[in-house]
Design a protein around this motif. Structure first.
Motif, PDB file in Angstrom:
ATOM      1  N   PRO A  55       0.832  -1.205   0.000  1.00 48.11           N
ATOM      2  CA  PRO A  55       0.000   0.000   0.000  1.00 48.11           C
ATOM      3  C   PRO A  55       0.870   1.260   0.000  1.00 48.11           C
ATOM      4  O   PRO A  55       1.848   1.356   0.742  1.00 48.11           O
ATOM      5  CB  PRO A  55      -0.794  -0.126   1.310  1.00 48.11           C
ATOM      6  CG  PRO A  55      -0.822  -1.600   1.598  1.00 48.11           C
ATOM      7  CD  PRO A  55       0.485  -2.133   1.101  1.00 48.11           C
ATOM      8  N   LYS A  56       0.511   2.218  -0.851  1.00 48.04           N
ATOM      9  CA  LYS A  56       1.347   3.404  -1.023  1.00 48.04           C
ATOM     10  C   LYS A  56       1.543   4.179   0.274  1.00 48.04           C
ATOM     11  O   LYS A  56       2.597   4.767   0.508  1.00 48.04           O
ATOM     12  CB  LYS A  56       0.741   4.317  -2.098  1.00 48.04           C
ATOM     13  CG  LYS A  56       0.827   3.732  -3.500  1.00 48.04           C
ATOM     14  CD  LYS A  56       0.440   4.757  -4.553  1.00 48.04           C
ATOM     15  CE  LYS A  56       0.519   4.162  -5.956  1.00 48.04           C
ATOM     16  NZ  LYS A  56       1.887   3.719  -6.296  1.00 48.04           N
ATOM     17  N   GLU A  57       0.520   4.189   1.122  1.00 50.42           N
ATOM     18  CA  GLU A  57       0.634   4.942   2.368  1.00 50.42           C
ATOM     19  C   GLU A  57       1.515   4.237   3.403  1.00 50.42           C
ATOM     20  O   GLU A  57       1.881   4.815   4.423  1.00 50.42           O
ATOM     21  CB  GLU A  57      -0.748   5.201   2.961  1.00 50.42           C
ATOM     22  CG  GLU A  57      -1.490   3.965   3.475  1.00 50.42           C
ATOM     23  CD  GLU A  57      -2.223   3.207   2.375  1.00 50.42           C
ATOM     24  OE1 GLU A  57      -2.991   2.280   2.722  1.00 50.42           O
ATOM     25  OE2 GLU A  57      -2.037   3.540   1.190  1.00 50.42           O
ATOM     26  N   LYS A  58       1.883   2.970   3.124  1.00 49.75           N
ATOM     27  CA  LYS A  58       2.678   2.213   4.084  1.00 49.75           C
ATOM     28  C   LYS A  58       4.092   1.889   3.588  1.00 49.75           C
ATOM     29  O   LYS A  58       4.939   1.470   4.372  1.00 49.75           O
ATOM     30  CB  LYS A  58       1.966   0.897   4.426  1.00 49.75           C
ATOM     31  CG  LYS A  58       0.636   1.067   5.141  1.00 49.75           C
ATOM     32  CD  LYS A  58       0.024  -0.295   5.462  1.00 49.75           C
ATOM     33  CE  LYS A  58      -1.305  -0.165   6.175  1.00 49.75           C
ATOM     34  NZ  LYS A  58      -1.898  -1.489   6.491  1.00 49.75           N
ATOM     35  N   THR A  59       4.332   2.051   2.313  1.00 48.90           N
ATOM     36  CA  THR A  59       5.616   1.606   1.773  1.00 48.90           C
ATOM     37  C   THR A  59       6.765   2.506   2.217  1.00 48.90           C
ATOM     38  O   THR A  59       6.638   3.734   2.222  1.00 48.90           O
ATOM     39  CB  THR A  59       5.579   1.540   0.234  1.00 48.90           C
ATOM     40  OG1 THR A  59       6.836   1.047  -0.233  1.00 48.90           O
ATOM     41  CG2 THR A  59       5.323   2.904  -0.385  1.00 48.90           C
ATOM     42  N   PRO A  60       7.892   1.913   2.602  1.00 48.15           N
ATOM     43  CA  PRO A  60       9.081   2.705   2.927  1.00 48.15           C
ATOM     44  C   PRO A  60       9.917   3.026   1.692  1.00 48.15           C
ATOM     45  O   PRO A  60      10.962   3.666   1.794  1.00 48.15           O
ATOM     46  CB  PRO A  60       9.854   1.778   3.876  1.00 48.15           C
ATOM     47  CG  PRO A  60       9.509   0.405   3.403  1.00 48.15           C
ATOM     48  CD  PRO A  60       8.094   0.473   2.906  1.00 48.15           C
ATOM     49  N   LEU A  61       9.463   2.557   0.510  1.00 48.27           N
ATOM     50  CA  LEU A  61      10.256   2.682  -0.714  1.00 48.27           C
ATOM     51  C   LEU A  61       9.659   3.710  -1.654  1.00 48.27           C
ATOM     52  O   LEU A  61       8.443   3.720  -1.890  1.00 48.27           O
ATOM     53  CB  LEU A  61      10.327   1.335  -1.448  1.00 48.27           C
ATOM     54  CG  LEU A  61      10.843   0.128  -0.673  1.00 48.27           C
ATOM     55  CD1 LEU A  61      10.633  -1.146  -1.488  1.00 48.27           C
ATOM     56  CD2 LEU A  61      12.314   0.295  -0.327  1.00 48.27           C
ATOM     57  N   TYR A  62      10.520   4.580  -2.195  1.00 49.00           N
ATOM     58  CA  TYR A  62      10.119   5.360  -3.362  1.00 49.00           C
ATOM     59  C   TYR A  62      10.477   4.520  -4.579  1.00 49.00           C
ATOM     60  O   TYR A  62      11.619   4.071  -4.727  1.00 49.00           O
ATOM     61  CB  TYR A  62      10.860   6.699  -3.440  1.00 49.00           C
ATOM     62  CG  TYR A  62      10.678   7.365  -4.791  1.00 49.00           C
ATOM     63  CD1 TYR A  62       9.543   8.122  -5.050  1.00 49.00           C
ATOM     64  CD2 TYR A  62      11.606   7.180  -5.825  1.00 49.00           C
ATOM     65  CE1 TYR A  62       9.337   8.698  -6.303  1.00 49.00           C
ATOM     66  CE2 TYR A  62      11.407   7.740  -7.079  1.00 49.00           C
ATOM     67  CZ  TYR A  62      10.274   8.497  -7.312  1.00 49.00           C
ATOM     68  OH  TYR A  62      10.078   9.047  -8.548  1.00 49.00           O
ATOM     69  N   PHE A  63       9.506   4.312  -5.474  1.00 49.33           N
ATOM     70  CA  PHE A  63       9.768   3.499  -6.657  1.00 49.33           C
ATOM     71  C   PHE A  63       9.273   4.213  -7.899  1.00 49.33           C
ATOM     72  O   PHE A  63       8.185   4.797  -7.908  1.00 49.33           O
ATOM     73  CB  PHE A  63       9.080   2.142  -6.557  1.00 49.33           C
ATOM     74  CG  PHE A  63       9.190   1.332  -7.823  1.00 49.33           C
ATOM     75  CD1 PHE A  63      10.429   0.875  -8.251  1.00 49.33           C
ATOM     76  CD2 PHE A  63       8.075   1.074  -8.598  1.00 49.33           C
ATOM     77  CE1 PHE A  63      10.542   0.159  -9.439  1.00 49.33           C
ATOM     78  CE2 PHE A  63       8.181   0.357  -9.775  1.00 49.33           C
ATOM     79  CZ  PHE A  63       9.425  -0.106 -10.195  1.00 49.33           C
ATOM     80  N   GLU A  64      10.076   4.139  -8.960  1.00 46.79           N
ATOM     81  CA  GLU A  64       9.627   4.662 -10.245  1.00 46.79           C
ATOM     82  C   GLU A  64      10.119   3.792 -11.393  1.00 46.79           C
ATOM     83  O   GLU A  64      11.195   3.199 -11.322  1.00 46.79           O
ATOM     84  CB  GLU A  64      10.113   6.094 -10.476  1.00 46.79           C
ATOM     85  CG  GLU A  64      11.609   6.238 -10.736  1.00 46.79           C
ATOM     86  CD  GLU A  64      12.006   7.654 -11.156  1.00 46.79           C
ATOM     87  OE1 GLU A  64      12.713   7.794 -12.173  1.00 46.79           O
ATOM     88  OE2 GLU A  64      11.615   8.622 -10.457  1.00 46.79           O
ATOM     89  N   PHE A  65       9.279   3.713 -12.440  1.00 47.88           N
ATOM     90  CA  PHE A  65       9.741   3.246 -13.732  1.00 47.88           C
ATOM     91  C   PHE A  65      10.264   4.468 -14.467  1.00 47.88           C
ATOM     92  O   PHE A  65       9.501   5.398 -14.750  1.00 47.88           O
ATOM     93  CB  PHE A  65       8.610   2.591 -14.530  1.00 47.88           C
ATOM     94  CG  PHE A  65       8.324   1.176 -14.140  1.00 47.88           C
ATOM     95  CD1 PHE A  65       9.328   0.213 -14.192  1.00 47.88           C
ATOM     96  CD2 PHE A  65       7.059   0.791 -13.745  1.00 47.88           C
ATOM     97  CE1 PHE A  65       9.069  -1.104 -13.833  1.00 47.88           C
ATOM     98  CE2 PHE A  65       6.785  -0.523 -13.389  1.00 47.88           C
ATOM     99  CZ  PHE A  65       7.799  -1.467 -13.436  1.00 47.88           C
ATOM    100  N   SER A  66      11.533   4.487 -14.756  1.00 46.46           N
ATOM    101  CA  SER A  66      12.125   5.613 -15.467  1.00 46.46           C
ATOM    102  C   SER A  66      11.967   5.405 -16.974  1.00 46.46           C
ATOM    103  O   SER A  66      11.577   4.336 -17.439  1.00 46.46           O
ATOM    104  CB  SER A  66      13.609   5.726 -15.097  1.00 46.46           C
ATOM    105  OG  SER A  66      13.772   5.819 -13.693  1.00 46.46           O
TER     106      SER A  66
END
Length: 617
Positions: A55-66
């Motif tokens: 869940p986005k509100e719980k994740t400790p990770l910033y993730f992106e598809f570049s």
């Protein structure tokens, strides 16, 4: 049913059956990774799927598809040099895209720590080659961990982060298709959430970061000094199975597991040294191993990377040992599955295999040609072009689902190098070639990844060919990941670049598609056709999630004259031929898209009737 996202962020230790690509995400979370970047490519997409399950509100990770692998690596580097632990992952050939920036990393001080996960592909299961990315490590003075299974994927990632932060240098975790997808029960540790730290980018204390002539010697020396420390660390990841044999085998990763499988009880007749770090090699351990054996076999997938260095060590140490690596071309090709390793060992020591109770049987693999999905919007493009193009004309393929256009019956797409190559290659093919039409293809995700420079070049240098951009709204081949086309229009970018001739058409409108393609191919300067239709595999999956299960499918009516165009030329796999020679629609394959109806010369294809719940949009 267990929720994967919640499982990955639970605080206490636990064990669960997962694949390597999922285990690595829990390792990221436990290790304090903050920034994760990627460009999608097999065999690594499940890493992103696991991250996105949180869940986005719980994740400790910033993730992106570049937009591509190079940008992904640079974003991760920027975060890591600013003090935030980062990870970038991509498929094997993605290393070629990142190379320009990647080779600089080891010369930089990276206080946050940075792990590069490469998904190598022995066997070319989903890649255009079998390239061995271990060579990039030697080129750039970057260490490599190579796990054998999902548990080690987790364990080694955590160690990679630990040492990367300690030495402030990049490190590679090399997965292969089998380790990425290796499924087993993995024992996980504790996740202790912590606040995001403060940015610490500091040129004065951590620089220099500008590799100009006066700085490069200093920066290179620093990288080499760290490599010495990495070599000391590699001794901790050399694992010995000793049986006091005169025969030794040095191996790593998947080949090690295949070797145990092949030798079975005869594994006790040899000593096996497994390397968990393949660069730099654990020299001390290798020297001792060579000293205590008369014959040593090097068992490794793809290139003779370990073999060359082990032979060099034996020469430098003046050791009296016979080292046997690859003995023929076959040893350089393919995954080292048990069947393959059986073949390799039989050439090295047949007696190790003779006394086995269960001989190794070759698995018979039935050849099955890949094909476009039912309803694929690319199919009408290839069908129409197969009618338009003459045998002398040239078609240039690119990476994506549309690469399959080169197969029968379309035969569209005759040359392929890499993502985005088509515009440059087509430009070269168009020179001094006035009598042969040139058509190139580019996917919409690849347009943003690597296609734009070639288009600019075609406009600037006035090359003459037709580019067909296959726009299906997603990065389909690797699992329907998003791309920048959601935020910007391809046509607007083309217009800004200066492309004068642009057409857009839905590929299901085949008459209009054919008219546009004929016009484009007669245009005497660079032009672009944007051939649009949503990915139907993605569409049907989304439709099922909404509860629409039964839709009107196509049926073959009694008007059918058995011309067979639906099978032999349009080639939708939904159409099958019965034992009596009649043609029918396979109900498990047809998605009710109707794109086939126009191709039937006798008009025998039409939608069946359903009582309710139909949706044939």
């Amino acid at each position: 049913m267990k929720n994967l996202g919640e499982l990955l962020i639970q605080h206490g230790p636990f064990s669960e059956i997962v694949i390597g690509n999922t285990a690595i995400v829990r390792a990221m979370i436990e290790s304090g990774v903050r920034v994760v970047t990627s460009y999608p490519g097999s065999p690594t997409p499940e890493i992103a799927e696991s991250i996105n399950s949180i869940p986005k509100e719980k994740t400790p990770l910033y993730f992106e598809f570049s937009t591509n692998e190079k940008v992904a690596l640079e974003v991760a580097f920027g975060a890591a040099v600013n003090g935030f632990t980062s990870c970038v992952f991509f498929k094997s050939v993605g290393m070629n895209v990142v190379a320009d920036s990647f080779v600089q990393l080891s010369m930089m001080e990276i206080p946050g720590g940075m792990v590069i996960v490469t998904g190598d592909d022995p066997g070319a299961n989903s890649s255009q080659n079998e390239q061995d990315n271990r060579h990039y490590a030697r080129l750039s003075y970057t260490p490599i961990f190579e796990p054998k299974d999902a548990q080690e994927v987790y364990d080694m990632f955590k160690k990679a982060v630990e040492y990367s932060k300690e030495l402030r240098s990049p490190v590679i975790l090399r997965l292969t298709t089998h380790t990425a997808h290796f499924k087993q029960r993995v024992n996980f540790g504790t996740f202790v959430p912590s606040p995001v730290g403060s940015p610490i980018f500091d040129v004065k204390n951590n620089g220099p970061y500008i590799p100009i002539a006066q700085n490069v010697p200093v920066m290179k020396r620093r990288a080499l000094e760290k490599l010495v420390k990495w070599q000391e660390i590699s001794e901790q990841f050399a694992f010995l199975n000793s049986n006091s044999s005169e025969i030794g085998i040095i191996t790593t990763g998947l080949p090690y597991l295949s070797l145990l499988d092949v030798l079975s009880e005869n594994a006790k007749k040899v000593d096996i040294l497994r390397l968990g770090m393949v660069y730099p090699l654990p020299r001390k351990t290798i020297v001792e191993f060579l000293k205590t054996h008369k014959t040593v076999k090097i068992l490794e997938e793809l290139d003779d990377f370990i073999e060359e260095r082990v032979k060099a060590i034996a020469f430098e140490e003046k050791l009296d040992v016979t080292i046997i690596g690859k003995v023929d071309i076959d040893d350089w090709i393919g995954e080292y599955t048990p069947e393959k390793v059986h073949s390799v060992i039989s050439k090295f020591s047949p007696e190790l295999l003779r006394s086995l109770q269960k001989p190794m049987h070759q698995v018979r693999v039935v050849n099955r040609a890949p094909q476009l999905c039912p309803g694929c919007g690319h199919r009408p493009v290839f069908y129409v072009l197969s009618k338009i193009l003459k045998e002398k004309d040239i078609s240039v393929a690119d990476i994506g689902c549309h690469t399959l256009g080169f197969l029968e019956p379309y035969n569209v797409g005759q040359v392929l190098l890499s993502m985005g190559h088509s515009t440059g290659t087509a430009s070269g093919l168009s020179m001094f070639n006035p009598d042969r039409k040139i058509v190139a293809f580019l996917g919409d995700s690849t347009f943003f990844h690597a296609g734009i420079p070639g288009i600019i070049n075609a406009v600037f240098n006035k090359h003459n060919f037709t580019l067909v951009i296959m726009e299906n709204g997603t990065t389909a081949m690797t699992g329907h990941q998003d791309h920048p086309g959601k935020a910007m229009k391809i046509r607007q970018i083309l217009e800004a670049i200066g492309v004068k001739h642009i057409w857009e058409v839905d590929t299901y409108q085949q008459d209009k598609l054919e008219e546009i393609l004929r016009t484009a191919l007669e245009t005497k300067e660079f032009n672009v056709v944007i051939a649009k239709h949503p990915c139907m595999l993605k569409f049907t999956r989304e439709r099922r999630r909404k509860g629409v299960v039964k839709v009107p499918q196509m049926k073959v009516t009694n008007r059918c004259t058995l011309a067979g165009v639906c099978i032999t030329k349009f080639a939708c796999p939904s159409f099958q031929k019965a034992d009596d020679g009649s043609i029918f629609v396979h109900e498990d394959l047809c998605i009710g898209d109707g794109s086939c109806a126009i191709v039937c010369p006798s008009g025998a294809l039409e939608f069946e009737k359903v009582e309710s719940g139909g949706d044939n949009k």
